[in-house]
Write a protein that holds these residues in place. Sequence first.
Motif, PDB file in Angstrom:
ATOM      1  N   ALA A 162       4.108   6.334  -0.737  1.00 50.31           N
ATOM      2  CA  ALA A 162       3.943   7.289  -2.422  1.00 50.31           C
ATOM      3  C   ALA A 162       3.095   8.574  -2.048  1.00 50.31           C
ATOM      4  N   LEU A 163       1.818   7.985  -0.703  1.00 47.75           N
ATOM      5  CA  LEU A 163       0.697   8.866  -0.765  1.00 47.75           C
ATOM      6  C   LEU A 163       1.075  10.694  -0.837  1.00 47.75           C
ATOM      7  N   PRO A 164       0.542  11.637  -1.243  1.00 41.26           N
ATOM      8  CA  PRO A 164       0.795  12.148  -0.871  1.00 41.26           C
ATOM      9  C   PRO A 164       0.504  12.935   0.562  1.00 41.26           C
ATOM     10  N   PRO A 165       0.761  14.421   0.932  1.00 42.85           N
ATOM     11  CA  PRO A 165       0.644  14.441   2.816  1.00 42.85           C
ATOM     12  C   PRO A 165      -1.240  14.480   2.907  1.00 42.85           C
ATOM     13  N   GLU A 166      -1.878  14.585   2.404  1.00 42.37           N
ATOM     14  CA  GLU A 166      -3.306  14.930   2.286  1.00 42.37           C
ATOM     15  C   GLU A 166      -3.722  13.509   2.826  1.00 42.37           C
ATOM     16  N   TYR A 167      -3.597  12.812   2.541  1.00 46.31           N
ATOM     17  CA  TYR A 167      -4.347  11.343   2.912  1.00 46.31           C
ATOM     18  C   TYR A 167      -3.201  10.456   3.926  1.00 46.31           C
ATOM     19  N   LEU A 168      -2.542  11.523   4.177  1.00 44.08           N
ATOM     20  CA  LEU A 168      -1.957  11.097   5.624  1.00 44.08           C
ATOM     21  C   LEU A 168      -2.773  11.367   6.936  1.00 44.08           C
ATOM     22  N   HIS A 169      -3.316  12.388   7.455  1.00 45.02           N
ATOM     23  CA  HIS A 169      -4.719  12.608   7.543  1.00 45.02           C
ATOM     24  C   HIS A 169      -6.114  11.355   7.561  1.00 45.02           C
ATOM     25  N   GLU A 170      -6.078  10.884   6.708  1.00 48.07           N
ATOM     26  CA  GLU A 170      -6.610   9.436   7.249  1.00 48.07           C
ATOM     27  C   GLU A 170      -6.662   8.716   7.610  1.00 48.07           C
ATOM     28  N   PRO A 171      -7.411   7.720   8.178  1.00 51.06           N
ATOM     29  CA  PRO A 171      -7.168   6.531   9.358  1.00 51.06           C
ATOM     30  C   PRO A 171      -6.446   5.709   8.202  1.00 51.06           C
ATOM     31  N   ARG A 172      -4.995   5.355   8.113  1.00 55.47           N
ATOM     32  CA  ARG A 172      -4.587   4.166   7.454  1.00 55.47           C
ATOM     33  C   ARG A 172      -5.428   2.891   8.221  1.00 55.47           C
ATOM     34  N   MET A 173      -6.216   1.661   8.338  1.00 53.60           N
ATOM     35  CA  MET A 173      -7.011   1.214   8.162  1.00 53.60           C
ATOM     36  C   MET A 173      -7.808   1.393   7.184  1.00 53.60           C
ATOM     37  N   ALA A 174      -8.340   2.347   7.354  1.00 55.40           N
ATOM     38  CA  ALA A 174      -9.153   2.818   5.697  1.00 55.40           C
ATOM     39  C   ALA A 174      -8.579   3.257   4.210  1.00 55.40           C
ATOM     40  N   LEU A 175      -7.305   3.130   4.667  1.00 58.44           N
ATOM     41  CA  LEU A 175      -6.827   2.582   3.237  1.00 58.44           C
ATOM     42  C   LEU A 175      -5.767   1.563   3.056  1.00 58.44           C
ATOM     43  N   ALA A 176      -4.588   1.514   3.817  1.00 55.95           N
ATOM     44  CA  ALA A 176      -3.809   0.445   2.683  1.00 55.95           C
ATOM     45  C   ALA A 176      -4.514  -1.501   3.348  1.00 55.95           C
ATOM     46  N   GLY A 177      -3.534  -1.973   1.825  1.00 59.29           N
ATOM     47  CA  GLY A 177      -5.115  -3.368   1.271  1.00 59.29           C
ATOM     48  C   GLY A 177      -3.650  -4.222   1.846  1.00 59.29           C
ATOM     49  N   GLY A 178      -1.924  -4.258   2.427  1.00 61.24           N
ATOM     50  CA  GLY A 178      -1.569  -4.541   2.442  1.00 61.24           C
ATOM     51  C   GLY A 178      -0.849  -5.242   1.216  1.00 61.24           C
ATOM     52  N   ASP A 179       0.123  -6.170   1.098  1.00 60.63           N
ATOM     53  CA  ASP A 179       1.001  -5.405  -0.076  1.00 60.63           C
ATOM     54  C   ASP A 179       1.341  -5.175  -1.202  1.00 60.63           C
TER      55      ASP A 179
END
Length: 302
Positions: A222-239
Amino acid sequence: MPARLPRKDQTLEELLTVRDWVRFFVSEMNRYKVFLGHGSSHVLDEAIYLVQSALNLPIEDVSPYLDARVLRAEREQLYSYLTQRTEDRKPASYITGQAWLQGHAFKVDPRVIIPRSFIAEILADQITPWINDPDQPFRILDLCTGSGCLAILAAMVFPHASVDAVDLSPAALEVARENIALHNMGDRVNAIESDLFDALAGKQYDIIITNPPYVNESSMKALPPEYLHEPRMALAGGDDGMRLIERIMAQAPAFLSEEGLLILELGNEKPYFDQAFPDLSPTWLETSAGDEQVFLMHQTDF
């Protein structure tokens, strides 16, 4: 998606002053409903920052320049910045290549998450009242360092500390090393490639700070488009956002000195943390976003 920006040739012909461009940025950013979550809380503030950056104006105060005329080449640059911010939904810091944290500028690009950690506020207060003598030669670890900003801030506020800045991403560490050099911290901040503690065998630290990837998978979608420019590995923490936090909590005690402190940021994931660690009683720290974003634990609390 709104209609595209007004025609470039018309825009460049009609917008002549800094004031014109600030107003136009505000109007278009509002029309596109850009998301503000990377440092600015008001569209006007971000519009001014982007205009100042495009024109190489001092960041402190734009008012002396508001009625200055803008050269054609500068208008081209301004239009490019606005296109990136609105149509591409690129965060402002990726457009300018710079982010500010606690009054200090750091280089950023899409190799790293944009600095915005609330741990910076806690460092600015020298971790009061848990640190009594900030002049001690602390050994500090910044785990998941990204751009290196927290490691550098820690070295600034604890002037005799040595700091290890650790990240799994070689690309992120390239940026961190550039920032370490930019702030002349090469003698006290050491960038290390490691999967959390894996490359730190035998080391112990008085302070471990970490802002790990913690966004749960439902929130990632559900992240806004701005966050999709950031590296996923720096954000995603699993389920549940706890994938790396569970590893950190299991391993941190072995790397903390007898009176060592762990300071961990987990955003809005406190309910998941409470489910994962029902027997722990961390100290939740007050930040500008409330008291459920960052916690502190002593080595003896584990």
